[in-house]
Scaffold this motif. Structure first.
Motif, mmCIF file in Angstrom:
data_model
loop_
_atom_site.group_PDB
_atom_site.id
_atom_site.type_symbol
_atom_site.label_atom_id
_atom_site.label_comp_id
_atom_site.label_asym_id
_atom_site.label_seq_id
_atom_site.Cartn_x
_atom_site.Cartn_y
_atom_site.Cartn_z
ATOM 1 N N GLY A 1 10.326 7.012 26.437
ATOM 2 C CA GLY A 1 10.294 7.896 25.276
ATOM 3 C C GLY A 1 10.505 9.348 25.653
ATOM 4 N N VAL A 2 10.376 9.652 26.951
ATOM 5 C CA VAL A 2 10.539 11.033 27.403
ATOM 6 C C VAL A 2 11.765 11.160 28.312
ATOM 7 C CG1 VAL A 2 9.496 12.909 28.735
ATOM 8 C CG2 VAL A 2 8.049 11.481 27.253
ATOM 9 N N THR A 3 11.811 10.284 29.327
ATOM 10 C CA THR A 3 12.796 10.429 30.396
ATOM 11 C C THR A 3 14.130 9.777 30.039
ATOM 12 O OG1 THR A 3 10.885 10.120 31.831
ATOM 13 C CG2 THR A 3 13.041 10.153 32.903
ATOM 14 N N SER A 4 15.221 10.441 30.362
ATOM 15 C CA SER A 4 16.535 9.791 30.357
ATOM 16 C C SER A 4 16.611 8.973 31.632
ATOM 17 C CB SER A 4 17.650 10.840 30.376
ATOM 18 O OG SER A 4 18.126 11.035 29.084
ATOM 19 N N LEU A 5 16.721 7.665 31.490
ATOM 20 C CA LEU A 5 16.564 6.784 32.649
ATOM 21 C C LEU A 5 17.813 6.739 33.512
ATOM 22 C CD1 LEU A 5 15.000 3.909 30.557
ATOM 23 C CD2 LEU A 5 13.742 5.546 31.985
ATOM 24 N N LYS A 6 17.578 6.607 34.824
ATOM 25 C CA LYS A 6 18.675 6.406 35.767
ATOM 26 C C LYS A 6 18.404 5.109 36.511
ATOM 27 C CE LYS A 6 19.410 11.270 36.765
ATOM 28 N NZ LYS A 6 19.168 12.327 37.768
ATOM 29 N N PRO A 7 19.275 4.119 36.373
ATOM 30 C CA PRO A 7 19.037 2.836 37.030
ATOM 31 C C PRO A 7 18.916 2.989 38.542
ATOM 32 C CG PRO A 7 21.083 2.807 35.747
ATOM 33 C CD PRO A 7 20.501 4.167 35.598
ATOM 34 N N GLY A 8 17.780 2.587 39.094
ATOM 35 C CA GLY A 8 17.598 2.635 40.544
ATOM 36 C C GLY A 8 16.762 3.797 41.011
ATOM 37 N N ASP B 1 21.277 10.049 55.327
ATOM 38 C CA ASP B 1 22.528 10.301 54.631
ATOM 39 C C ASP B 1 22.396 9.840 53.183
ATOM 40 O OD1 ASP B 1 23.341 11.135 57.039
ATOM 41 O OD2 ASP B 1 25.078 9.827 57.224
ATOM 42 N N ASN B 2 22.896 10.647 52.293
ATOM 43 C CA ASN B 2 22.823 10.338 50.874
ATOM 44 C C ASN B 2 24.150 9.708 50.486
ATOM 45 O OD1 ASN B 2 22.420 10.327 48.167
ATOM 46 N ND2 ASN B 2 21.907 12.497 47.994
ATOM 47 N N LEU B 3 24.154 8.401 50.339
ATOM 48 C CA LEU B 3 25.438 7.717 50.240
ATOM 49 C C LEU B 3 25.794 7.229 48.841
ATOM 50 C CD1 LEU B 3 25.219 5.691 53.553
ATOM 51 C CD2 LEU B 3 26.571 7.719 53.112
ATOM 52 N N LEU B 4 24.917 6.425 48.298
ATOM 53 C CA LEU B 4 25.283 5.764 47.048
ATOM 54 C C LEU B 4 25.078 6.721 45.882
ATOM 55 C CD1 LEU B 4 26.121 2.859 46.185
ATOM 56 C CD2 LEU B 4 23.728 2.506 45.628
ATOM 57 N N THR B 5 26.079 6.848 45.037
ATOM 58 C CA THR B 5 25.871 7.683 43.854
ATOM 59 C C THR B 5 25.924 6.805 42.621
ATOM 60 O OG1 THR B 5 28.187 8.215 44.012
ATOM 61 C CG2 THR B 5 26.648 9.927 44.708
ATOM 62 N N GLU B 6 25.015 7.078 41.745
ATOM 63 C CA GLU B 6 24.881 6.265 40.538
ATOM 64 C C GLU B 6 24.752 7.272 39.408
ATOM 65 O OE1 GLU B 6 24.611 2.871 39.620
ATOM 66 O OE2 GLU B 6 24.534 3.923 37.694
ATOM 67 N N THR B 7 25.633 7.170 38.436
ATOM 68 C CA THR B 7 25.660 8.244 37.436
ATOM 69 C C THR B 7 25.310 7.787 36.022
ATOM 70 O OG1 THR B 7 28.012 7.843 37.255
ATOM 71 C CG2 THR B 7 27.345 9.679 38.663
ATOM 72 N N ARG B 8 25.073 6.480 35.844
ATOM 73 C CA ARG B 8 24.754 6.034 34.487
ATOM 74 C C ARG B 8 23.382 6.567 34.058
ATOM 75 N NH1 ARG B 8 26.231 -0.181 35.900
ATOM 76 N NH2 ARG B 8 25.456 0.567 37.905
ATOM 77 N N THR B 9 23.240 7.022 32.851
ATOM 78 C CA THR B 9 21.924 7.432 32.351
ATOM 79 C C THR B 9 21.682 6.824 30.973
ATOM 80 O OG1 THR B 9 22.796 9.442 31.371
ATOM 81 C CG2 THR B 9 21.828 9.665 33.559
ATOM 82 N N PHE B 10 20.419 6.629 30.668
ATOM 83 C CA PHE B 10 20.028 5.986 29.423
ATOM 84 C C PHE B 10 18.945 6.823 28.735
ATOM 85 C CE2 PHE B 10 21.840 2.884 32.185
ATOM 86 C CZ PHE B 10 22.526 2.003 31.365
ATOM 87 N N PRO B 11 19.359 7.685 27.822
ATOM 88 C CA PRO B 11 18.349 8.490 27.126
ATOM 89 C C PRO B 11 17.490 7.610 26.201
ATOM 90 C CG PRO B 11 20.568 8.926 26.257
ATOM 91 C CD PRO B 11 20.720 7.953 27.379
ATOM 92 N N PRO B 12 16.254 8.033 25.936
ATOM 93 C CA PRO B 12 15.410 7.221 25.050
ATOM 94 C C PRO B 12 15.937 7.259 23.613
ATOM 95 C CG PRO B 12 14.326 9.302 25.599
ATOM 96 C CD PRO B 12 15.573 9.245 26.411
ATOM 97 N N SER B 13 15.633 6.223 22.859
ATOM 98 C CA SER B 13 16.042 6.240 21.456
ATOM 99 C C SER B 13 15.073 7.126 20.677
ATOM 100 C CB SER B 13 16.022 4.818 20.886
ATOM 101 O OG SER B 13 14.687 4.388 20.726
ATOM 102 N N GLU B 14 15.551 7.668 19.590
ATOM 103 C CA GLU B 14 14.689 8.528 18.771
ATOM 104 C C GLU B 14 13.478 7.775 18.251
ATOM 105 O OE1 GLU B 14 16.776 10.574 15.600
ATOM 106 O OE2 GLU B 14 18.218 11.287 17.102
ATOM 107 N N GLU B 15 13.704 6.523 17.873
ATOM 108 C CA GLU B 15 12.586 5.734 17.316
ATOM 109 C C GLU B 15 11.502 5.564 18.375
ATOM 110 O OE1 GLU B 15 15.927 3.580 17.240
ATOM 111 O OE2 GLU B 15 16.154 5.507 16.235
#
Ligand code: 6R9
Length: 656
Positions: A431-438, A9-23
């Motif tokens: 530097g590439v991936t928009s991060l998703k915690p977890g 079962d797919n239960l926990l949803t986590e929606t925060r994302t952290f794109p990389p900084s341009e630098e």
């Protein structure tokens, strides 16, 4: 992907994302094009990665999979692994670069440049040769986290002997069975080791192990704590007597790409530990490639620190082989994170200006328990990349890590891999991936993984099931030492029709197709027919402000099949009697129900002072299941601290 009924079962949803900084992106080693490049031509991609290394003879074929699941990578190629990790950096004019900033537990330090390391490895290689060790032989190593551990491993690699490193904390019985299984000829150990500020004997333990192991011809002993040691004349030799008088010249031989590099034992769920076999060319290629891209390392300027122990695969691939193949400067720390105080790691980061820091979630949650004020006292602004390995990292722990250690700015690489995979397989690219915690997110370029259901069909987005690796990869294990059949049975029989490698982990896809690891499949719980992952319930618990760490197990339940039992450690700043009260427990249960749904509400929550963990930080849920089901607690020999179970039981008794 086809739509199938999900296995988990797919239960926990986590929606925060952290794109990389341009630098960060502008200076990153990895680019988004890598994915397409690898997709277009896998073999050409891996050819390019292998060209990071110095080869004596070039290969004639990238991959021979004709005898699957027994792979050969870079067929016909020849190289020397130690030359690649040491000599070539000196030859390139980087001999003065620091290879290791070593920090001893009692506060003593050593700084070793690549030129010095080369001398040390050559001397050790000459010593091993003098002691009769030859290419193809096996050498057992049980050492503390001291430079001689790295030197011993590289000396073995240099002469083509396979090392088998055994954790410093492992018992005589564990060491003995590993020596016997590999028929090791030499054991390298130390007089003692520092543990939590005090010297503890090591040679006494190894003597117990070698009482009755005829394959061992010599025991080479490094002096570390200056303990009195038992001594067997003729067999035992001091490192400083034998190694330090050797020449610093040693001409190395090139070995076949498939020449054994090391054996590393990992515990199976049943039966004796499995000796995971890794070979030279493909393994080193993957270690170097992943280390370069996942940690974005710049050898000229970075100070890298992997907090693993050398006795774990993470120490092999990301202290020794990956970083050294890339010629980086690293920190190596001998001791425990709270010796002499809970800020020790942060003090070290500040002292050496550590830029890349790679640890396990268990340590992150321990830091959370100790409180954010501790890292807050140090200047951690040198850090630019963080990594996590060993277990799923709960979203809350991820956020805490980024905020309190990464200054709210560093990318975090959540790296999924195994002893068997040799190197990182699934991880975001900074530097590439928009991060998703977890979430470990995507297989690295050149790597292929899928989430499948019971029948081996890929599940759809939002579905859960088993993680498989559907294409061979260069760092893959080449077998289980001395037991080909067990290799086939353990990893390749579950999805034999499809020819997939079965990783033994539960996983799910989110709606973007990113992968979330859900723990070992044997940890999956079944509550009223719902297959629920321990990881998701643990993450929900850890997202409550009073909880630092949680372990969840399924205990048999007359009505629901299994009931969820949670063990929680509270954060340092929470008053215990208040949080232990019935009211507080009810609040925690409600919190889980609210985060992921009533089906996941724990039947029972117990507040404990510690959790049982292995040396690599993995929670041993099997032991907690024993407690939850009121059984006598089973085998505790692979616990980092075997007294933890007594603490837990005592605490629970006094609550009754
Ligand atoms: C490198 C290492 C392998 C098992 C693996 C999985 C767990 C490791 C993880 C992770 C979720 C991650 N694991 N990294 N689970 N996310 N980033 O740990 O090797 O000791 O052989 O353990 O560890 O369950 O199957 P090893």
């Amino acid at each position: 992907m086809t739509e199938q009924s999900p296995t988990l079962d797919n239960l926990l949803t986590e929606t925060r994302t952290f794109p990389p900084s341009e630098e960060f992106t502008a200076q990153a080693n990895a680019t988004v094009e890598l994915y397409a490049e690898a997709e277009a031509d896998r073999e050409a991609f891996w050819t390019k990665q292998a060209e990071r290394l110095d080869w004596d003879t070039r290969w004639s074929q990238v991959l021979d999979w004709s005898n699957a699941p027994f792979a050969k990578w870079f067929v016909g190629g020849k190289l020397n692994v130690a030359h690649n990790c040491v000599d070539r950096h000196v030859a390139a004019g980087n001999g003065d670069r620091v290879a290791i900033h070593w920090e001893g537990e009692p506060g003593d330090t050593r700084t070793i440049t690549y030129a010095q390391l080369k001398d040390m490895v050559c001397q050790a290689a000459n010593a091993l040769t003098e002691l009769g060790v030859r290419a193809g032989d096996r050498v057992a190593i049980q050492l503390p986290m001291i430079p001689e551990a790295v030197v011993s491993m590289l000396a073995c690699a240099r002469i083509g002997a396979a090392h088998s490193v055994v954790f410093g904390g492992f018992s005589a019985t564990a060491l003995k069975s590993r020596i016997e299984d590999a028929q090791a000829k030499l054991l390298i150990t130390a007089d003692g080791q520092y543990r939590r500020g005090k010297p503890a004997p090591m040679k006494a333990n190894t003597d117990e192990a070698t009482k009755d192991t005829p394959s061992i011809e010599h025991v080479l002993v490094v002096r570390r704590t200056e303990e009195e040691v038992p001594w067997t004349e003729g067999r035992d030799l001091w490192w400083h007597d034998v190694v330090e008088r050797q020449s610093t010249e040693h001409t190395c031989e090139a070995f076949d790409a498939e020449h054994p590099l090391f054996i590393l034992y990992t515990s199976g769920t049943t039966g004796k530990p499995k000796g995971i076999l890794h070979t030279s060319g493909g393994y080193l290629t993957q270690a170097a490639y992943t280390h370069h891209n996942v940690f974005d390392v710049k050898p000229e300027s970075d100070v890298y620190w992997c907090g693993a122990d050398i006795g774990w695969v993470t120490g092999h691939s990301y202290i020794v082989y990956g970083p050294m193949a890339n010629g980086v400067t690293q920190v190596m720390y001998e001791g425990t994170p709270n010796t002499p105080h809970e800020g020790r790691h942060f003090e070290i980061i500040q002292k050496y200006g550590v830029t890349v820091y790679y640890i396990a979630p268990t340590l992150i949650r321990t830091f959370m328990k100790w409180g954010a004020q501790i890292p807050g006292r140090y200047d951690l602004s040198s850090l630019r990349v963080l990594g996590s390995v060993g277990e799923p990292i709960n979203p809350e722990a991820w956020i805490w890590y980024r905020e309190n250690i990464g200054g709210g700015r560093t990318p975090i690489a959540d790296t999924w891999w195994q002893t068997e995979t040799g190197g990182i397989m699934i991880s975001p690219l900074p530097g590439v991936t928009s991060l998703k915690p977890g979430s470990a997110q995507r297989p690295l370029p050149g790597i292929s993984a899928k989430v499948v259901d019971e029948s081996g069909q890929e599940v759809g987005r939002g579905g859960g099931g088993y993680l498989v690796l559907d294409k061979p990869w260069p760092g893959m294990l080449r077998g289980i030492w001395g037991d080909e059949q067990r290799y086939v049975d353990t990893y390749w029989s579950r999805f034999a029709d499809q020819g997939y490698y079965f990783a033994g982990d539960g996983a799910k896809y989110d709606d973007d197709g990113d992968i979330w690891l859900l723990g070992r499949v044997d940890d999956v719980m079944n509550v009223s027919g719902h297959r629920i992952s321990t990881t998701e319930v643990e993450s929900a618990l850890v997202s409550h402000p009073t909880v630092a760490e949680a372990a969840v197990v399924g205990a048999s339940d007359p009505t629901t099949g299994q009931g969820i039992v949670a063990f929680v450690i509270l954060r340092g700043d929470v008053a215990e009697d208040q949080a232990k009260g019935e009211e507080a427990i009810r609040a925690l249960r409600d919190h889980v129900a609210q985060e992921i749904g009533p089906i996941a509400k724990p039947r029972q929550i117990m507040v404990v002072p510690e959790l049982p963990k292995t040396r690599s930080g993995k929670i041993m849920r099997r032991l907690l299941r024993d407690v939850a089901e009121n059984r006598e607690v089973g085998d505790v020999t692979t616990l980092a601290d075997s007294s933890v179970m007594d603490l837990i039981s005592a605490g629970l008794q006094s609550d009754k």
